[in-house]
Design an enzyme around this catalytic site. Structure first.
Site, PDB file in Angstrom:
ATOM      1  N   TRP A 103     -16.208   9.615  10.093  1.00 62.37           N
ATOM      2  CA  TRP A 103     -17.892   9.295  10.030  1.00 62.37           C
ATOM      3  C   TRP A 103     -18.057   9.279   8.494  1.00 62.37           C
ATOM      4  O   TRP A 103     -19.182   9.542   8.030  1.00 62.37           O
ATOM      5  CB  TRP A 103     -18.526  10.570  10.476  1.00 62.37           C
ATOM      6  CG  TRP A 103     -18.239  10.602  12.117  1.00 62.37           C
ATOM      7  CD1 TRP A 103     -19.185   9.924  13.094  1.00 62.37           C
ATOM      8  CD2 TRP A 103     -17.599  11.482  12.667  1.00 62.37           C
ATOM      9  NE1 TRP A 103     -18.834  10.407  14.115  1.00 62.37           N
ATOM     10  CE2 TRP A 103     -17.650  11.195  14.246  1.00 62.37           C
ATOM     11  CE3 TRP A 103     -16.409  12.458  12.511  1.00 62.37           C
ATOM     12  CZ2 TRP A 103     -16.912  11.640  15.186  1.00 62.37           C
ATOM     13  CZ3 TRP A 103     -15.576  12.929  13.451  1.00 62.37           C
ATOM     14  CH2 TRP A 103     -15.953  12.638  14.889  1.00 62.37           C
TER      15      TRP A 103
ATOM     16  N   HIS B 140     -24.118  10.735  14.107  1.00 57.08           N
ATOM     17  CA  HIS B 140     -24.245  10.727  15.369  1.00 57.08           C
ATOM     18  C   HIS B 140     -25.441  11.880  15.976  1.00 57.08           C
ATOM     19  O   HIS B 140     -25.763  12.414  15.318  1.00 57.08           O
ATOM     20  CB  HIS B 140     -22.924  11.109  16.029  1.00 57.08           C
ATOM     21  CG  HIS B 140     -22.330  12.512  15.388  1.00 57.08           C
ATOM     22  ND1 HIS B 140     -21.047  12.784  15.580  1.00 57.08           N
ATOM     23  CD2 HIS B 140     -22.804  13.333  14.640  1.00 57.08           C
ATOM     24  CE1 HIS B 140     -20.619  13.917  14.862  1.00 57.08           C
ATOM     25  NE2 HIS B 140     -21.987  14.157  14.252  1.00 57.08           N
TER      26      HIS B 140
ATOM     27  N   ARG C 177     -24.128   4.770  10.034  1.00 59.17           N
ATOM     28  CA  ARG C 177     -22.603   4.911   9.272  1.00 59.17           C
ATOM     29  C   ARG C 177     -22.577   3.729   8.191  1.00 59.17           C
ATOM     30  O   ARG C 177     -23.345   2.720   8.330  1.00 59.17           O
ATOM     31  CB  ARG C 177     -21.747   4.821  10.468  1.00 59.17           C
ATOM     32  CG  ARG C 177     -21.627   6.167  11.019  1.00 59.17           C
ATOM     33  CD  ARG C 177     -20.695   6.071  12.453  1.00 59.17           C
ATOM     34  NE  ARG C 177     -21.127   6.946  13.320  1.00 59.17           N
ATOM     35  CZ  ARG C 177     -20.313   6.971  14.373  1.00 59.17           C
ATOM     36  NH1 ARG C 177     -19.149   6.207  14.603  1.00 59.17           N
ATOM     37  NH2 ARG C 177     -20.766   7.831  15.286  1.00 59.17           N
TER      38      ARG C 177
ATOM     39  N   GLN D  76     -27.577   6.033  20.022  1.00 61.67           N
ATOM     40  CA  GLN D  76     -26.783   6.720  20.717  1.00 61.67           C
ATOM     41  C   GLN D  76     -27.661   7.630  21.748  1.00 61.67           C
ATOM     42  O   GLN D  76     -28.801   7.806  21.470  1.00 61.67           O
ATOM     43  CB  GLN D  76     -26.057   7.677  19.974  1.00 61.67           C
ATOM     44  CG  GLN D  76     -24.854   7.231  19.137  1.00 61.67           C
ATOM     45  CD  GLN D  76     -24.069   8.225  18.871  1.00 61.67           C
ATOM     46  OE1 GLN D  76     -24.124   9.332  18.524  1.00 61.67           O
ATOM     47  NE2 GLN D  76     -22.718   7.919  18.434  1.00 61.67           N
TER      48      GLN D  76
ATOM     49  N   VAL E 127     -15.243  18.973  20.910  1.00 58.99           N
ATOM     50  CA  VAL E 127     -14.877  19.154  22.392  1.00 58.99           C
ATOM     51  C   VAL E 127     -13.245  19.417  22.682  1.00 58.99           C
ATOM     52  O   VAL E 127     -12.508  18.864  21.733  1.00 58.99           O
ATOM     53  CB  VAL E 127     -15.386  17.977  23.117  1.00 58.99           C
ATOM     54  CG1 VAL E 127     -16.640  17.956  23.562  1.00 58.99           C
ATOM     55  CG2 VAL E 127     -14.754  16.516  22.729  1.00 58.99           C
TER      56      VAL E 127
ATOM     57  N   ALA F  80     -20.075  17.747  27.011  1.00 57.04           N
ATOM     58  CA  ALA F  80     -20.939  17.140  26.351  1.00 57.04           C
ATOM     59  C   ALA F  80     -20.462  15.664  26.408  1.00 57.04           C
ATOM     60  O   ALA F  80     -19.257  15.283  26.671  1.00 57.04           O
ATOM     61  CB  ALA F  80     -20.824  17.629  24.736  1.00 57.04           C
TER      62      ALA F  80
END
Ligand code: DAH
Length: 359
Positions: A169, A183, A209, A223, A266, A327
């Protein structure tokens, strides 16, 4: 002849005349009658002048009759004027130039004097659909700031400073060390700090970004994040939820599959692929040509997702021994490109109406 009777008869002959065909002419005629009978030099005023020549007894009776005539003419003129105005309004409506219920020109139609009717941009339409779908499942819409601190954008999401994952990122920073959020995942953190489980939210919004701009990358894009935290949430819940959404997007028969992927926030992390709705999954079109949507792969990468990492729950004061969650984060622009078979993302933001009007 009695002078009052003469005026009365003259008035009745005029007032009883049929309306003209054009109500505007009627209004003009009625105004002329008002001047003729009630004006300063009109017939009623002339009768009043006669008064001076009469004896006191005659004066009273004569005066009364003139006043009655004046009242009668005034009331009748008011009534006739109201009727003429109503007819004028009807005629205007029938002629069409005053009908507020008529639709305006259809989208894209070139009608002189009327603005064309617009429609929502395809990204806004997808936004409406995602909100409709997930609020129907009991999710709420959450939002967070577009300029974020690095803790919400990175650290709390299990992306520590100096960890190579942060390079993914690599992005812009403000002079105060904040990031235009890279994000919508930062809204996961803000939501879990502000609410106790069970939590069900989606969070659509702009992200930024440091990208080299090409057909599939822009420095500012859209997003939509999703987060579900409760007791006993499993990968099965993730699968069923996202499968329903993919079916809403691409049709009820489209198959999905999961591939392992790495996202620091995650564990396990997954990429959800949908069978290409364009070629049916074979990768080729009827004429043998390569499918332009999946480029021959048969599958489309649609939604990165996974089970919320225990560290992320802990960072928000939620005990991973008691709660679990899933998520996901969808690239909105990519979904719109897929939906409409658009080959270059920049077209969607070009502001060119000839493209948008086709969608
Ligand atoms: N935040 C990720 C990105 O922008 C996308 C993402 C991946 C979001 C996995 C998630 C997830 O919530 O579980 O690249």
């Amino acid at each position: 002849m009695d002078p009052i009777l003469a005026v009365e008869q003259a008035w009745q002959a005029e007032a009883g005349a049929a309306p003209l065909s054009d109500p505007a002419d009627d209004l003009a005629r009625l105004e002329a009658l008002r001047v003729r009978f009630l004006g300063k030099k009109g017939e009623v005023a002339a009768l009043m002048k006669v008064l001076g020549q009469l004896s006191p007894d005659e004066k009273r009776a004569f005066g009364q009759r003139v006043n009655q005539l004046k009242d009668q003419v005034t009331a009748a003129l008011d009534e006739l004027r109201a009727q003429a105005e109503a007819r004028a309004e009807q005629a205007a409506l029938a002629a069409g130039w005053l009908d507020p219920t008529l639709p305006t020109a259809a989208a894209g139609a070139q009608v002189v004097g009327l603005p064309a009717l617009g429609h929502k941009h395809p990204i806004t339409r997808l936004l409406d659909t995602v909100i409709d779908h997930f609020t129907g499942l009991g999710f709420e819409v959450a939002s967070g700031p577009e300029i974020e601190d690095t803790w919400h954008n990175f650290d709390a999401l299990n992306i520590p400073d100096n960890h190579p994952a942060r390079d993914v990122w690599d992005t812009f920073y403000t002079t105060r060390g904040e990031v235009p959020r890279t994000h919508t995942s930062s809204v996961q953190i803000r939501t879990m700090q502000a609410q106790r489980p069970p939590i069900r939210v989606i969070s659509p919004g702009k992200c930024f970004r440091n990208e080299s701009i090409d057909a599939t990358h822009l420095a500012a894009f859209n997003q939509c994040e999703g987060l579900y935290v409760d007791r006993g949430v499993t990968l099965g819940h993730l699968k069923a939820t996202l499968e329903g959404w993919v079916h809403r997007l691409f049709g009820p028969d489209v198959k999905i599959r999961f591939r392992p992927a790495f996202y620091p926030f995650v564990e396990p992390g997954l990429d959800l692929d949908a069978q290409c709705f364009f070629c049916g999954g074979g990768g080729h079109l009827g004429d043998g040509g390569t499918c332009p949507v999946c480029r021959g792969k048969g599958w489309l990468e649609v939604i990165p997702c996974g089970m919320v990492h225990p560290n992320v729950l802990r960072n928000c004061g939620i005990d991973p021994a008691e709660w679990s969650g899933f998520a996901f984060g969808m690239g909105f622009d990519r979904l719109v490109m897929l939906q409409h078979g658009i080959d270059d993302l920049r077209r969607l933001y070009s502001g060119r109406l000839d493209l948008v009007r086709q969608l």
